[in-house]
Design an enzyme around this catalytic site. Structure first.
Site, PDB file in Angstrom:
ATOM      1  N   LEU A 144       0.868  -1.170   0.000  1.00  0.00           N
ATOM      2  CA  LEU A 144       0.000   0.000   0.000  1.00  0.00           C
ATOM      3  C   LEU A 144       0.903   1.218   0.000  1.00  0.00           C
ATOM      4  O   LEU A 144       1.945   1.228   0.671  1.00  0.00           O
ATOM      5  CB  LEU A 144      -0.896   0.043   1.253  1.00  0.00           C
ATOM      6  N   ASP A 145       0.536   2.259  -0.729  1.00  0.00           N
ATOM      7  CA  ASP A 145       1.318   3.489  -0.697  1.00  0.00           C
ATOM      8  C   ASP A 145       1.370   4.014   0.734  1.00  0.00           C
ATOM      9  O   ASP A 145       0.460   3.788   1.542  1.00  0.00           O
ATOM     10  CB  ASP A 145       0.693   4.558  -1.600  1.00  0.00           C
ATOM     11  N   ARG A 146       2.405   4.769   1.006  1.00  0.00           N
ATOM     12  CA  ARG A 146       2.600   5.302   2.360  1.00  0.00           C
ATOM     13  C   ARG A 146       1.388   6.103   2.845  1.00  0.00           C
ATOM     14  O   ARG A 146       0.975   5.994   4.002  1.00  0.00           O
ATOM     15  CB  ARG A 146       3.857   6.183   2.379  1.00  0.00           C
ATOM     16  N   THR A 148      -1.708   5.822   1.845  1.00  0.00           N
ATOM     17  CA  THR A 148      -2.955   5.061   1.749  1.00  0.00           C
ATOM     18  C   THR A 148      -3.151   4.279   3.042  1.00  0.00           C
ATOM     19  O   THR A 148      -2.211   3.674   3.558  1.00  0.00           O
ATOM     20  CB  THR A 148      -2.918   4.086   0.560  1.00  0.00           C
ATOM     21  N   ARG A 246      -4.661   5.941  -8.263  1.00  0.00           N
ATOM     22  CA  ARG A 246      -4.328   7.366  -8.271  1.00  0.00           C
ATOM     23  C   ARG A 246      -4.180   7.899  -9.694  1.00  0.00           C
ATOM     24  O   ARG A 246      -4.707   8.965 -10.039  1.00  0.00           O
ATOM     25  CB  ARG A 246      -3.035   7.595  -7.471  1.00  0.00           C
TER      26      ARG A 246
END
Length: 317
Positions: A144-146, A148, A246
């Site tokens: 997961l992106d930081r 998110t 995104r």
């Protein structure tokens, strides 16, 4: 007069030969060494691999080599950091949504990286390992992106990790995200199919953009709520590319609120003034077969309080 060695002096590190067992079959050699040499900085491990000090079955290997059962790994003397080096990773437990002997699913907060690297000393996986020193195996199933938040899977067994990776490759299971986007989303349900490719900015920052020659990517977006100039949508991942949701939303003209890579500075600044200083992207639902039993798991992580509060503000306008 001979100088006596104090009884408490540390034994200097020596070369070790370690046989890989079935539990670590298929693991990357760099990750294998990180677990084996706890406390040794990753930079030391990568330097040893590049320099040929780490060998498998007497041969040189690259950092992405995957070990096999029975491999003999030569582990060179690797020293722990000097006292002036950063402190060890703090052990932290995260909110647990589901856990058994094979799988751990947590509700990751926004602002926390899933692993160390790219300027981040440590992330969720390193903190979990530090909090659970007796755990034999803890590996990220996906990323997961930081910025998110939401559902993040960690495998507790090698066979569970391999089974989950196979499921994700084959598109089994459903992963749903809530996103608040700028604009009035038009269609109740829309398929976005835009191939994506990675690129790097001059400053070295990783980005993704639509590219007909890139990797296929598919997101299904369903409108949840219209909020004036903004819309709450559900984004279902049908593929798992970096920054996929995104970029797909931004390329469609609906950037995610708070997105510092693909959103607008003006909108982000407006929401910071409202007291909302994160990206509004949350992995809220995960449905998939259990990797070992095949039983269907349906896991849910509610929107964080900051996101709920923002929606209430927008509803009242």
């Amino acid at each position: 007069m001979r100088k006596e060695t104090p009884a408490f002096a540390k034994t200097p590190p020596t070369v070790r030969l370690v046989e890989v067992d079935a539990e670590h079959e298929g693991q990357r050699i760099d990750n294998f060494l990180v677990r084996l040499c706890k406390g040794v900085p990753k930079s030391h491990i990568y330097k040893a691999i590049r320099g040929g000090e780490v060998r498998v079955n007497k041969g040189r290997i690259q950092a992405d080599y995957r070990v096999a059962t029975g491999d003999i790994v030569r582990v060179p003397p690797l020293r722990l950091p000097d006292p002036g080096q950063p402190k060890p990773v703090p052990g932290i437990e995260f909110p647990v949504v589901y856990e058994d002997e094979a799988l751990l699913v947590i509700d990751k907060p926004a602002g926390v990286a899933v692993h160390g690297g790219s300027g981040v000393s440590f992330g969720v996986i390193e903190q979990l390992r530090a909090a659970r020193p007796d755990a034999r195996f803890l590996e990220l199933v996906h990323r997961l992106d930081r910025d998110t938040s939401g559902l993040l899977m960690i495998a507790k067994k090698r066979n569970a990790l391999l089974a989950l990776h196979a499921m994700l490759r084959e598109g089994k299971g459903d992963k749903h995200y809530f996103a608040l986007v700028e604009g009035d989303w038009v269609n109740d349900r829309q398929h976005i199919r835009l191939a994506l490719t990675k690129w790097t900015t001059q400053s070295g920052e990783r980005r993704v953009r639509p590219d007909p020659d890139g990797q296929p990517a598919h997101t299904i977006v369903t409108l949840q709520q219209r909020l004036g100039r903004y819309s709450l949508v559900d984004a279902e991942l049908r593929s798992g590319r970096t920054h996929q949701i995104r970029v797909h939303l931004a390329a469609s003209g609906f950037p995610i609120i708070g997105d510092d890579k693909y959103g607008t500075d003006e909108t982000r600044a407006e929401f910071v003034r409202r007291g909302f200083n994160r990206m509004f992207l949350h992995a809220h639902q995960l449905t998939l077969p259990h990797p070992l039993t095949g039983e269907t798991l349906k896991l849910v992580a509610p929107l964080p309080p900051a996101c709920q509060k923002l929606l209430q503000q927008l509803e009242s306008q």
